[in-house]
Every structure is written in C-alpha cells, then in structure tokens.
Design a protein around this motif. Sequence first.
Motif, mmCIF file in Angstrom:
data_model
loop_
_atom_site.group_PDB
_atom_site.id
_atom_site.type_symbol
_atom_site.label_atom_id
_atom_site.label_comp_id
_atom_site.label_asym_id
_atom_site.label_seq_id
_atom_site.Cartn_x
_atom_site.Cartn_y
_atom_site.Cartn_z
ATOM 1 N N GLY A 117 0.852 -1.232 -0.052
ATOM 2 C CA GLY A 117 0.096 -0.047 0.046
ATOM 3 C C GLY A 117 0.848 1.104 0.062
ATOM 4 N N GLU A 118 2.036 1.038 0.229
ATOM 5 C CA GLU A 118 3.062 2.340 0.160
ATOM 6 C C GLU A 118 4.240 1.860 -0.947
ATOM 7 O OE1 GLU A 118 4.011 3.370 4.450
ATOM 8 O OE2 GLU A 118 1.773 3.456 4.696
ATOM 9 N N ALA A 129 1.803 0.592 -10.238
ATOM 10 C CA ALA A 129 0.374 0.690 -10.548
ATOM 11 C C ALA A 129 -0.325 -0.975 -10.345
ATOM 12 C CB ALA A 129 0.151 0.585 -11.959
ATOM 13 N N GLU A 132 -1.259 -1.005 -6.615
ATOM 14 C CA GLU A 132 -2.086 -0.149 -6.179
ATOM 15 C C GLU A 132 -3.374 -1.240 -6.597
ATOM 16 O OE1 GLU A 132 -4.564 3.606 -8.277
ATOM 17 O OE2 GLU A 132 -2.596 3.744 -8.015
ATOM 18 N N HIS A 133 -3.342 -1.742 -7.634
ATOM 19 C CA HIS A 133 -4.559 -2.691 -7.902
ATOM 20 C C HIS A 133 -4.761 -3.705 -6.951
ATOM 21 C CE1 HIS A 133 -6.124 -0.639 -11.572
ATOM 22 N NE2 HIS A 133 -4.885 -0.402 -11.680
ATOM 23 N N ALA A 136 -6.282 -2.462 -3.721
ATOM 24 C CA ALA A 136 -7.717 -2.349 -3.902
ATOM 25 C C ALA A 136 -8.489 -3.556 -4.185
ATOM 26 C CB ALA A 136 -7.591 -1.122 -5.077
#
Length: 154
Positions: A117-118, A129, A132-133, A136
């Motif tokens: 997440g970081e 990227a 990030e997915h 999420a």
Amino acid sequence: MTDHYKSIVDVLVLLHRQDGRVLLLRRAEPRYAGQLTIVGGHLDRDEWFEDGARREVREEVGVHVEPEDLWLCCTAHLLSPDGERRLALLFTTQTWSGEPFNAEPDRHTELVWAEPGEPPLDAHPFTAALLEHFVAGSPRANIRMPAAGEESIT
C-alpha cells in the motif's frame, strides 16, 4: 481482414508474507537499473501460465511454489510509451518452500520486502500501478505507462 492481436504475456508473483509485506527485486539491467519490480518475467512458448509463474519464482528468488498455492489476483493490459502492448497475469501466494534469495545476481542487486500500500519511490511505474490494484482488490487493470515527465494513467 482484421489483424489478430498478439502479445507478450508477463507472469508475475507477489510473495506475500503474513506481516503484509510483498517481495520486490531491485533490478541491475541498464534499462531498469535501481528500480524495484515484482518477481516474474515472460511466459515461454508452449508454457502454461502457472508453470511460467512458478519457473520465474524459482529462477529469480530460488523458492518453490505449488500450482494450487498461486492465486490470480489481477489481469493487466499494459500500453508502454513506445506503443508496445502486453498482458500481465499477477499472482499472489503466501505459501512457498525455501527462503527467498537473489538467485540471479547478474540481473538483480537485492531483495526488498515492501508494504504494497506504500510502494517505494524507486518502484518501477508498472510495479507501483500493479501494487495499487492489488491493494484495492481490483481483478483487472488497463495501465498506460508514462512517457518521460508524464504521470501514468491506470
């Protein structure tokens, strides 16, 4: 007649520890020198995607993953700045045998356990990227890699 789409397929694996961190590799090759990327590479001709993912993990970090321990968590379509398109299958696993080590010191300089997440600032934009997915829980992504001085669009 329409040309049929053909693409390189990347098979990538996030080794995901119980503390939530994922394993990244710092690249040594000139094109990506110093950038952190996800364990993985290209699917070979006549290779099933689980076999390619397991092979890449074994080649790069020296651990063994059983096919049933790989979970497909995101399918991504990538458009690079030069117009090349490719597909990526991102797997995750929390189960492997052996201790990860840099099995390709000519291609990587170190292993880094990172918070997904970081993402580290020196993560390759595609890696950032995909992370990030992953965080999420997004099962698919269209990712356009930025040209120099441009922000990525995912």
